[in-house]
Design an enzyme around this catalytic site. Structure first.
Site, short mmCIF file in Angstrom:
data_model
loop_
_atom_site.label_atom_id
_atom_site.label_comp_id
_atom_site.label_asym_id
_atom_site.label_seq_id
_atom_site.Cartn_x
_atom_site.Cartn_y
_atom_site.Cartn_z
N VAL A 11 0.83 -1.21 0.00
CA VAL A 11 0.00 0.00 0.00
C VAL A 11 0.86 1.26 0.00
O VAL A 11 0.65 2.19 -0.78
CB VAL A 11 -0.92 0.00 1.25
CG1 VAL A 11 -1.72 1.28 1.33
CG2 VAL A 11 -1.84 -1.20 1.23
N THR A 121 -5.42 -0.84 7.01
CA THR A 121 -6.77 -1.27 7.38
C THR A 121 -6.84 -1.46 8.89
O THR A 121 -6.13 -2.32 9.43
CB THR A 121 -7.11 -2.58 6.64
OG1 THR A 121 -7.00 -2.33 5.24
CG2 THR A 121 -8.51 -3.05 6.96
N GLU A 148 -7.38 2.47 1.74
CA GLU A 148 -7.04 2.30 0.31
C GLU A 148 -7.86 1.15 -0.27
O GLU A 148 -8.26 0.23 0.45
CB GLU A 148 -5.54 2.08 0.15
CG GLU A 148 -4.98 0.82 0.78
CD GLU A 148 -5.13 -0.39 -0.09
OE1 GLU A 148 -5.24 -0.22 -1.31
OE2 GLU A 148 -5.16 -1.51 0.45
N LEU A 250 -17.82 -12.08 -9.60
CA LEU A 250 -18.81 -13.15 -9.69
C LEU A 250 -18.19 -14.38 -10.31
O LEU A 250 -18.90 -15.28 -10.73
CB LEU A 250 -19.98 -12.69 -10.58
CG LEU A 250 -21.13 -11.94 -9.93
CD1 LEU A 250 -22.27 -11.76 -10.92
CD2 LEU A 250 -21.64 -12.66 -8.69
N ALA A 252 -16.56 -17.77 -10.18
CA ALA A 252 -16.33 -18.87 -9.22
C ALA A 252 -14.91 -19.39 -9.37
O ALA A 252 -14.31 -19.30 -10.44
CB ALA A 252 -17.33 -19.98 -9.48
N CYS A 260 -5.67 -9.67 2.09
CA CYS A 260 -6.72 -8.77 2.58
C CYS A 260 -8.02 -9.49 2.95
O CYS A 260 -8.40 -9.49 4.12
CB CYS A 260 -6.99 -7.71 1.52
SG CYS A 260 -5.50 -6.82 1.07
C1 UGA Z 1 -8.75 -6.63 -2.33
C2 UGA Z 1 -9.82 -5.60 -2.75
O1 UGA Z 1 -10.38 -5.99 -4.00
C3 UGA Z 1 -9.22 -4.20 -2.86
O2 UGA Z 1 -10.25 -3.26 -3.18
C4 UGA Z 1 -8.58 -3.82 -1.51
O3 UGA Z 1 -7.94 -2.55 -1.58
C5 UGA Z 1 -7.52 -4.86 -1.15
O4 UGA Z 1 -8.16 -6.17 -1.08
C6 UGA Z 1 -6.96 -4.51 0.20
O5 UGA Z 1 -7.70 -4.58 1.19
O6 UGA Z 1 -5.82 -4.03 0.28
P1 UGA Z 1 -6.75 -7.92 -3.56
O7 UGA Z 1 -6.52 -8.62 -2.27
O8 UGA Z 1 -5.58 -7.37 -4.30
O9 UGA Z 1 -7.76 -6.68 -3.36
O10 UGA Z 1 -7.43 -8.97 -4.50
P2 UGA Z 1 -8.81 -9.12 -5.28
O11 UGA Z 1 -8.65 -8.77 -6.70
O12 UGA Z 1 -9.91 -8.47 -4.56
O13 UGA Z 1 -8.99 -10.72 -5.20
C7 UGA Z 1 -9.14 -11.38 -3.95
C8 UGA Z 1 -9.40 -12.85 -4.16
O14 UGA Z 1 -10.68 -13.05 -4.75
C9 UGA Z 1 -8.40 -13.53 -5.08
O15 UGA Z 1 -8.04 -14.78 -4.56
C10 UGA Z 1 -9.16 -13.69 -6.39
O16 UGA Z 1 -8.73 -14.77 -7.18
C11 UGA Z 1 -10.57 -13.93 -5.87
N1 UGA Z 1 -11.60 -13.59 -6.87
C12 UGA Z 1 -11.79 -12.30 -7.26
C13 UGA Z 1 -12.38 -14.61 -7.41
O17 UGA Z 1 -12.23 -15.80 -7.05
N2 UGA Z 1 -13.34 -14.29 -8.31
C14 UGA Z 1 -13.57 -13.01 -8.71
O18 UGA Z 1 -14.50 -12.77 -9.53
C15 UGA Z 1 -12.76 -11.98 -8.17
#
Ligand code: UGA
Length: 428
Positions: A11, A121, A148, A250, A252, A260
């Site tokens: 961050v 956070t 953030e 959305l 899966a 996070c």
């Molecule tokens: C997440 C949030 O999206 C950010 O907005 C936030 O700033 C960040 O945490 C944080 O708190 O610092 P991030 O951890 O980088 O971001 O990752 P994401 O893109 O949100 O993905 C999280 C998990 O969900 C991953 O394992 C990803 O593969 C999974 N995911 C995401 C799915 O399985 N399906 C989806 O449609 C989207």
């Protein structure tokens, strides 16, 4: 404006660099000497597409610098952003000791008007606790919350085109300082939401927890689709066209991971309990995602009968694509569980190999995805790297022992893969 960031993790480094890019003079401070030495020599300690070039350019213009010392230079800062980590304690609460350490280290050096901005956070009430800490020392600095919302892998774009900037400030002057810092973005029309510190702190948890809930819901919907059978991708496409639901988050998969979501949902559930409020939906989300890797391994065993002695090629180790981050990665957990079933596991990831080597036992590390698949009884896709979409599956088909692909990210096109001759299994 002169700004200091304390903490050059994900961050702090991205936000600090990008505020320099927006025209501010930014110093990033970290007590980790190795990190600062690496940054000073132009090497970013984290993998984020595009970040290295922004660091190099802003260092060259003189707007971005790095230091490991809390010293008089802090006096020049109008704002100090605290971006240290807040890991989970055994109690489920966020560990705020790094925040308090940073505050204690900086208060001897900052000027009287300097605004403290907490970007890490943190639970609601943290800005107030830091304010109380300062007041107990007769210091009157304003403490502001500014969470953030950057996603790893797309953090640069997220920073320069934010869906919202949230500022939680009780103090008018401090609010004005934050508005000035973000003026290059708000002048372009990006929204800045002013609120009180506790609401701002909670917005961050609520946003992450809501997205995690969406994912747990859709992952369980995929389980149901498999039983009926129905098509999860067509289902989510149709659901997502309803703007009240939205099409993002959305997809899966094998479970959500990263530094996070898993941490923040436990922290929010604990916050709720501390306020004598049961957050039952969130507790179900936590349980659902915890079980997901074992559920995936049961699914794989169901397809292959048994894993013992089988050659399993695993493509993808990071918690999602476009990062080298393997923290709380479902892929790592699934690879470990498969190894425990006495399978011969060969893994490949485009960016996560070095990190995975430190935690993944009992697996062989291949030099390429194609090499990992040689002689495989099954290929399992665990991270949605576009590289895996574009592999030469015709050639891979010739090198495997059994043509089976288990795609836990629904990355490939079933008809193309089946036409080559593979048996193709996806999610839902
Ligand atoms: C997440 C949030 O999206 C950010 O907005 C936030 O700033 C960040 O945490 C944080 O708190 O610092 P991030 O951890 O980088 O971001 O990752 P994401 O893109 O949100 O993905 C999280 C998990 O969900 C991953 O394992 C990803 O593969 C999974 N995911 C995401 C799915 O399985 N399906 C989806 O449609 C989207």
């Amino acid at each position: 404006m002169n700004i200091t960031f304390i903490g050059t993790g994900y961050v702090g480094l991205v936000s600090g660099t990008m505020l320099a890019e927006l025209g501010h003079n930014v110093t990033c401070l970290d007590t980790n000497l190795a990190k600062i030495a690496s940054l000073k020599s132009g090497i970013s300690p984290i993998y984020e597409p595009g970040l290295d070039a922004y660091i190099t350019n802003n260092v060259a213009t003189g707007r971005l610098s790095f230091t490991s010392n809390y010293d008089e230079k802090l006096m020049e800062s109008s704002a100090v952003f605290i971006t240290v980590w807040t890991p989970t304690l055994e109690s489920g609460e966020a560990d705020l000791s790094y925040i308090y350490d940073a505050v204690n280290n900086l208060i001897d050096f900052i000027n009287d008007d300097c605004v403290l901005v907490i970007k890490s956070t943190v639970p609601p009430g943290t800005c107030q606790k830091v304010t109380d800490m300062l007041r107990a020392k007769n210091l009157n600095h304003a403490v502001v919350s500014n969470p953030e919302f950057l996603k790893e892998g797309s953090a640069i774009v997220d920073f320069v085109s934010p869906l919202r900037i949230v500022v939680g400030a009780n103090d008018k002057k401090a609010k004005a300082v934050l508005e000035q810092i973000y003026a290059p973005l708000t002048l372009k029309g990006f929204p800045l939401i002013n609120t009180d510190p506790a609401t701002s702190e909670l917005i961050k948890y609520a946003s992450n927890a809501f997205l995690a809930t969406k994912l747990a819901f859709i992952n369980e919907m995929a389980n149901l689709c498999e039983k009926i059978p129905a098509d999860i991708d067509e289902l989510t496409h149709a659901m997502g066209l309803d703007s009240r639901i939205g099409k993002e988050f959305l997809k899966a998969g094998p479970g959500f991971g990263g530094s996070c979501f898993p941490k923040d949902i436990i922290a929010l559930s604990t916050i709720a309990k501390n306020y004598n409020t049961d957050f039952q939906v969130l507790d179900a989300v936590i349980a659902s995602n915890k079980e997901r890797p074992s559920y995936m391994v049961e699914k794989i065993k169901g397809i292959l009968s048994s894993l013992s002695g089988k050659n399993i090629a695993i493509l993808g180790l990071t918690f999602k694509a476009n990062t080298d981050d393997i923290r709380s990665s479902p892929a790592i957990e699934i690879a470990s569980l498969i190894s425990l079933e006495k399978a011969n596991v060969v893994v490949f990831d485009p960016a996560g190999m070095d990190n995975a080597r430190e935690v993944l036992e009992g697996a062989k590390f291949a030099n390429s995805a194609t090499e990992a698949c040689i002689n495989a009884d099954a290929i399992i896709i665990l991270t949605e790297w576009s590289e895996f979409k574009n592999l030469n599956y015709q050639e891979i088909y010739k090198s495997v022992k059994n043509p089976v692909i288990i795609d836990l990210r629904n990355l490939l096109k079933r008809d193309i893969i089946e036409n080559i001759g593979f048996k193709y299994h996806s999610i839902g």
